[in-house]
Design a protein around this motif. Sequence first.
Motif, PDB file in Angstrom:
ATOM      1  N   ALA A  84     -52.269 111.580-143.074  1.00 24.33           N
ATOM      2  CA  ALA A  84     -51.308 110.498-143.290  1.00 24.33           C
ATOM      3  C   ALA A  84     -52.065 109.303-143.869  1.00 24.33           C
ATOM      4  CB  ALA A  84     -50.627 110.110-141.983  1.00 24.33           C
ATOM      5  N   VAL A  85     -51.552 108.759-144.988  1.00 25.28           N
ATOM      6  CA  VAL A  85     -52.162 107.616-145.669  1.00 25.28           C
ATOM      7  C   VAL A  85     -51.239 106.416-145.543  1.00 25.28           C
ATOM      8  CG1 VAL A  85     -53.015 106.711-147.875  1.00 25.28           C
ATOM      9  CG2 VAL A  85     -53.283 109.150-147.338  1.00 25.28           C
ATOM     10  N   ASP A  86     -51.773 105.302-145.085  1.00 26.84           N
ATOM     11  CA  ASP A  86     -51.012 104.058-144.926  1.00 26.84           C
ATOM     12  C   ASP A  86     -50.713 103.476-146.302  1.00 26.84           C
ATOM     13  OD1 ASP A  86     -49.909 101.633-144.184  1.00 26.84           O
ATOM     14  OD2 ASP A  86     -51.560 101.069-142.845  1.00 26.84           O
ATOM     15  N   ILE A  87     -49.423 103.353-146.649  1.00 28.95           N
ATOM     16  CA  ILE A  87     -49.027 102.752-147.922  1.00 28.95           C
ATOM     17  C   ILE A  87     -48.085 101.560-147.685  1.00 28.95           C
ATOM     18  CG2 ILE A  87     -49.463 104.778-149.367  1.00 28.95           C
ATOM     19  CD1 ILE A  87     -46.445 105.428-149.217  1.00 28.95           C
ATOM     20  N   ARG A  88     -48.261 100.881-146.547  1.00 27.03           N
ATOM     21  CA  ARG A  88     -47.438  99.717-146.198  1.00 27.03           C
ATOM     22  C   ARG A  88     -48.108  98.450-146.734  1.00 27.03           C
ATOM     23  NH1 ARG A  88     -47.558 100.767-139.906  1.00 27.03           N
ATOM     24  NH2 ARG A  88     -49.736 100.975-140.558  1.00 27.03           N
ATOM     25  N   LYS A  89     -47.381  97.682-147.551  1.00 22.15           N
ATOM     26  CA  LYS A  89     -47.896  96.407-148.065  1.00 22.15           C
ATOM     27  C   LYS A  89     -48.328  95.535-146.897  1.00 22.15           C
ATOM     28  CE  LYS A  89     -44.993  95.806-152.129  1.00 22.15           C
ATOM     29  NZ  LYS A  89     -43.901  95.014-152.689  1.00 22.15           N
ATOM     30  N   GLU A 105     -52.217 127.074-131.767  1.00 28.02           N
ATOM     31  CA  GLU A 105     -52.786 127.158-130.412  1.00 28.02           C
ATOM     32  C   GLU A 105     -52.778 125.808-129.701  1.00 28.02           C
ATOM     33  OE1 GLU A 105     -54.539 128.803-133.095  1.00 28.02           O
ATOM     34  OE2 GLU A 105     -53.351 130.522-132.459  1.00 28.02           O
ATOM     35  N   ASN A 106     -53.110 124.718-130.412  1.00 31.15           N
ATOM     36  CA  ASN A 106     -53.163 123.417-129.715  1.00 31.15           C
ATOM     37  C   ASN A 106     -51.779 122.777-129.596  1.00 31.15           C
ATOM     38  OD1 ASN A 106     -52.658 121.933-132.134  1.00 31.15           O
ATOM     39  ND2 ASN A 106     -54.815 121.393-132.398  1.00 31.15           N
ATOM     40  N   ASN A 107     -50.823 123.176-130.457  1.00 33.91           N
ATOM     41  CA  ASN A 107     -49.441 122.689-130.400  1.00 33.91           C
ATOM     42  C   ASN A 107     -49.308 121.173-130.436  1.00 33.91           C
ATOM     43  OD1 ASN A 107     -47.879 125.240-130.233  1.00 33.91           O
ATOM     44  ND2 ASN A 107     -49.215 125.521-128.465  1.00 33.91           N
ATOM     45  N   VAL A 108     -50.297 120.500-131.004  1.00 34.46           N
ATOM     46  CA  VAL A 108     -50.238 119.044-131.136  1.00 34.46           C
ATOM     47  C   VAL A 108     -49.144 118.678-132.132  1.00 34.46           C
ATOM     48  CG1 VAL A 108     -51.509 117.016-131.988  1.00 34.46           C
ATOM     49  CG2 VAL A 108     -52.636 118.666-130.491  1.00 34.46           C
ATOM     50  N   MET A 109     -48.389 117.635-131.794  1.00 39.18           N
ATOM     51  CA  MET A 109     -47.356 117.093-132.673  1.00 39.18           C
ATOM     52  C   MET A 109     -47.845 115.748-133.173  1.00 39.18           C
ATOM     53  SD  MET A 109     -44.264 118.030-130.126  1.00 39.18           S
ATOM     54  CE  MET A 109     -45.359 117.931-128.701  1.00 39.18           C
ATOM     55  N   PHE A 110     -47.710 115.473-134.461  1.00 36.77           N
ATOM     56  CA  PHE A 110     -48.222 114.262-135.089  1.00 36.77           C
ATOM     57  C   PHE A 110     -47.050 113.468-135.635  1.00 36.77           C
ATOM     58  CE2 PHE A 110     -51.003 112.608-138.808  1.00 36.77           C
ATOM     59  CZ  PHE A 110     -51.437 111.516-138.078  1.00 36.77           C
ATOM     60  N   TRP A 111     -46.927 112.210-135.173  1.00 41.39           N
ATOM     61  CA  TRP A 111     -45.859 111.319-135.623  1.00 41.39           C
ATOM     62  C   TRP A 111     -46.368 110.495-136.801  1.00 41.39           C
ATOM     63  CZ3 TRP A 111     -41.080 110.125-136.279  1.00 41.39           C
ATOM     64  CH2 TRP A 111     -40.696 108.822-136.582  1.00 41.39           C
ATOM     65  N   ILE A 112     -45.637 110.576-137.914  1.00 45.52           N
ATOM     66  CA  ILE A 112     -45.950 109.828-139.123  1.00 45.52           C
ATOM     67  C   ILE A 112     -44.733 108.964-139.434  1.00 45.52           C
ATOM     68  CG2 ILE A 112     -46.588 109.992-141.552  1.00 45.52           C
ATOM     69  CD1 ILE A 112     -47.403 113.019-140.617  1.00 45.52           C
ATOM     70  N   PRO A 113     -44.827 107.657-139.200  1.00 43.10           N
ATOM     71  CA  PRO A 113     -43.665 106.797-139.419  1.00 43.10           C
ATOM     72  C   PRO A 113     -43.415 106.536-140.907  1.00 43.10           C
ATOM     73  CG  PRO A 113     -45.513 105.491-138.626  1.00 43.10           C
ATOM     74  CD  PRO A 113     -45.965 106.925-138.648  1.00 43.10           C
ATOM     75  N   PRO A 114     -42.254 105.969-141.246  1.00 39.06           N
ATOM     76  CA  PRO A 114     -42.034 105.547-142.630  1.00 39.06           C
ATOM     77  C   PRO A 114     -43.165 104.605-143.062  1.00 39.06           C
ATOM     78  CG  PRO A 114     -39.999 105.358-141.365  1.00 39.06           C
ATOM     79  CD  PRO A 114     -41.103 105.659-140.382  1.00 39.06           C
ATOM     80  N   GLY A 115     -43.494 104.649-144.338  1.00 40.23           N
ATOM     81  CA  GLY A 115     -44.566 103.800-144.847  1.00 40.23           C
ATOM     82  C   GLY A 115     -45.898 104.515-144.956  1.00 40.23           C
ATOM     83  N   PHE A 116     -45.871 105.831-144.800  1.00 39.49           N
ATOM     84  CA  PHE A 116     -47.074 106.642-144.925  1.00 39.49           C
ATOM     85  C   PHE A 116     -46.821 107.759-145.920  1.00 39.49           C
ATOM     86  CE2 PHE A 116     -47.873 104.498-141.029  1.00 39.49           C
ATOM     87  CZ  PHE A 116     -49.251 104.437-140.891  1.00 39.49           C
ATOM     88  N   ALA A 117     -47.832 108.056-146.750  1.00 32.22           N
ATOM     89  CA  ALA A 117     -47.808 109.261-147.569  1.00 32.22           C
ATOM     90  C   ALA A 117     -48.371 110.377-146.699  1.00 32.22           C
ATOM     91  CB  ALA A 117     -48.643 109.064-148.827  1.00 32.22           C
TER      92      ALA A 117
END
Length: 182
Positions: A84-89, A105-117
Amino acid sequence: MEVIKYRIEGLIAFKPRIFTDDRGYFFESFNEKIMREHIGDFNFVQDNQSSSHKNVLRGLHFQKPPYDQGKLVRVISGEVLDVAVDIRKNSPTYGQYEKVLLTGENNVMFWIPPGFAHGFLSLKDDSIFSYKCTNFYNKESEDAIIWNDPEIGIDWEVEYPLVSEKDDEAKTLKEFESPFIL
């Protein structure tokens, strides 16, 4: 569920407790109460799933407002390097990124909010990637930053990924005028 916060504000991973026995395993793959405590208000309206062969790289994608999306991503089977790349002004971390290893196997969930590529590299054949989105897909609002932008400098850990023509022709961060405000 363990909550992991990153140096870039807004990015959060959720690591579930996995219960295993001789029958298999069980884990909680979504808990609205825990998510709201850490993400705030959200409403998932669309689920997407893709399958990718080893070394397929997808991204760095996003949708511009008013169709911008938050994404809760995870791998059902296989393994991906998620970015995830921060593209927020005005963000102090504009143009910076985080990488997270997501596996079946690790079942990790990653939250990427609006404003990220967002993009990912499949590390195994037939990796199944799933994501819940907070807004519907809108073709006119889709956009991308090129995956190998030297200004961002992502180490994808593979020399020659398999990339779509569209992703290979995306603009650089310098060419991009961000519609996202922190």
